[in-house]
Design an enzyme around this catalytic site. Sequence first.
Site, PDB file in Angstrom:
ATOM      1  N   HIS A  83      40.557  42.335  42.331  1.00  0.00           N
ATOM      2  CA  HIS A  83      39.826  41.613  43.082  1.00  0.00           C
ATOM      3  C   HIS A  83      40.825  40.259  43.221  1.00  0.00           C
ATOM      4  O   HIS A  83      41.694  40.056  42.430  1.00  0.00           O
ATOM      5  CB  HIS A  83      38.705  40.874  42.245  1.00  0.00           C
TER       6      HIS A  83
ATOM      7  N   ASP B  41      39.093  41.848  33.228  1.00  0.00           N
ATOM      8  CA  ASP B  41      37.880  41.185  34.408  1.00  0.00           C
ATOM      9  C   ASP B  41      36.802  42.350  34.201  1.00  0.00           C
ATOM     10  O   ASP B  41      36.999  43.432  34.624  1.00  0.00           O
ATOM     11  CB  ASP B  41      38.562  41.086  35.406  1.00  0.00           C
TER      12      ASP B  41
ATOM     13  N   GLN C  66      32.336  43.740  37.080  1.00  0.00           N
ATOM     14  CA  GLN C  66      31.752  44.742  37.304  1.00  0.00           C
ATOM     15  C   GLN C  66      31.436  45.686  36.282  1.00  0.00           C
ATOM     16  O   GLN C  66      30.568  46.641  36.709  1.00  0.00           O
ATOM     17  CB  GLN C  66      32.488  45.679  38.571  1.00  0.00           C
TER      18      GLN C  66
ATOM     19  N   LYS D 114      26.092  39.112  37.937  1.00  0.00           N
ATOM     20  CA  LYS D 114      26.498  40.284  38.148  1.00  0.00           C
ATOM     21  C   LYS D 114      25.669  41.310  37.242  1.00  0.00           C
ATOM     22  O   LYS D 114      25.883  42.453  36.938  1.00  0.00           O
ATOM     23  CB  LYS D 114      27.927  40.593  38.422  1.00  0.00           C
TER      24      LYS D 114
ATOM     25  N   CYS E 211      37.193  41.054  49.143  1.00  0.00           N
ATOM     26  CA  CYS E 211      37.978  40.414  48.295  1.00  0.00           C
ATOM     27  C   CYS E 211      38.947  41.164  47.564  1.00  0.00           C
ATOM     28  O   CYS E 211      39.558  41.015  46.367  1.00  0.00           O
ATOM     29  CB  CYS E 211      37.294  39.542  47.259  1.00  0.00           C
TER      30      CYS E 211
END
Lengths: 155, 420
Positions: B127, B204, B207, B230, B377
């Site tokens: 991203h 990261d 998600q 999220k 993104c």
Amino acid sequence: MSEASQQKPDQPAVHDDHALYQQALLAHHKSPVGYNLAIVATHSAQGVNATCGDDIKIAVEIEQNYLQALAFYGDSCAICRASASMLCQHLKGLSVAEVLALSQKVKASLSENVSLIGVAAEQFEPLRSVEKFPVRKQCALLPWTTLEQALNATS
Amino acid sequence: MTSASPWKQDFPIFSSHAHPSLCYLDSAATCLTPKHVADAVYHYQCYSHANSHKGLYQLSANVTEKVEHARETVADFIGATSGASISFNSGTTEGINLIAFSFVEPILSDAYKKGKPSNLVISAVEHHANLLPWQRLAERYQAELRVVKITDEGIMDLAHLSQLLDNNTRVLAFSHCSNVLGRFNPAEQICRIAKRHHVPTIVDGAQAVAHGKTNVSAIDCDFYVFSAHKLYGPTGCGVMYGKTEHFEQMRPYQLGGGIVSKVNFTESDFVAGATKFEPGSHHVAGIVGLVEAIEYLHDISWPDIQQHMEKLALYLNTSLNELPYYQPLIVPSAKRLAAQPTEVASIVSFRLKNVHCHDVASLLDSNNIAVRAGHHCAQPLHETLGVTATVRASLGLYNDFSDVDKLVAGLDQAYQLMTG
């Protein structure tokens, strides 16, 4: 290849549920005027909508300050493509000054809902469906801002 | 188990006076909010709100306790051993920028001053939030930004990763799960490889956290970041997990009240630990919402969530694959699906043949179906895969088979309209 202006006007109204994609606009999308047309371009510019990925090139052939031919290339959505097609269809034969003035009016009609009047109102009527879809205005505007870049780059 | 979502009723947005026919397939952008979370935020704000970590009165002390307890809840949620390793911020983007500034930049600067070459390693799926901070640092310190290729299956190519890491690699930053492809990277294995090269790792987890139990201790990463929204929590609240031994050497990211032990007009001493990265007032309502979201998921239980999501993801992928004009970004190999049938992505990005993705999204919207269209993104990933934009459908707890059916019908209608 048949062009948008030659589409039959009485196709079944299958698009009533999709206010954005009116018949006339879809006709330009499916049979665009000036798409991938080989012209002797004197001026061109590339336009990109970073947020959505529309990527379009507008090319014009100017002779003695008049637009003799217009073409567009690239990958874009139906709204952008139809807008570019209308641009190519209706600006041929106009002077650079006339085109820049008209472009201002079309841009104002798209971004600020300022009504077009006269011939332009009729010519660019299909683009009016974008009025109710603010996020798609940028798609319809891109060919016009790109055209202005092409013309300004020359003058 | 039925194909209907047993939890859809928990989300007020689907109530009759709101959006009862909404088909929401954009959970990778943000998850809708369960009533439990909204109520918790409302009740905190109405009946318990005060400034945390500042006041000497009981109301403030209660809020301080709430925030400190939240660290423990979050630590437990991601498998960290202590709440001391948890720092709150505004979201994944801030978390990554914080680590770039506080942890990585001083290392790069030091190497630069000593005339040592440096490189930073990321993967091709990142991203922009996990690309741009590294791009800027690379430019500033004349470091090389190395990009690990992805396999045909959309995960990091580990052989290529091993080739790229060396003694001059200052950090490896990668996403646990791609926001475009929905595939999980083998985070444990990746961090093991990095460790062999003494390279610190930043994961990261934006998600990943909503799709199964995360265990940062098992992954053994140095940092792990994610966002509450999220995870069915509120926006504006995020988490940075870090190994506490790093906190001492890290400089504060932003400066302000609450992070100093002593200040005069010429210098300041900063507090130790996670609060060093939390200047100003805490976003307590967000933290309360995050805790409630975690408890909501805990009450449902990961096995039930995963069973529902896997079944639904399989149905989504199977249904889409049957459309002759469907062009997925990544085609899962039959071999992998046979070997790991549960590893079907709950995020799918695709195109329809000869139809631009923005037209697809607009036409789906006219049928009350919410999807994302564009590059999500992750523009360089799209370029790598040779496309400019895609449509992305992503699943959440409230989705069920009927949403997939609506999507398929909507896609069919869009395709017919635009190409017929």
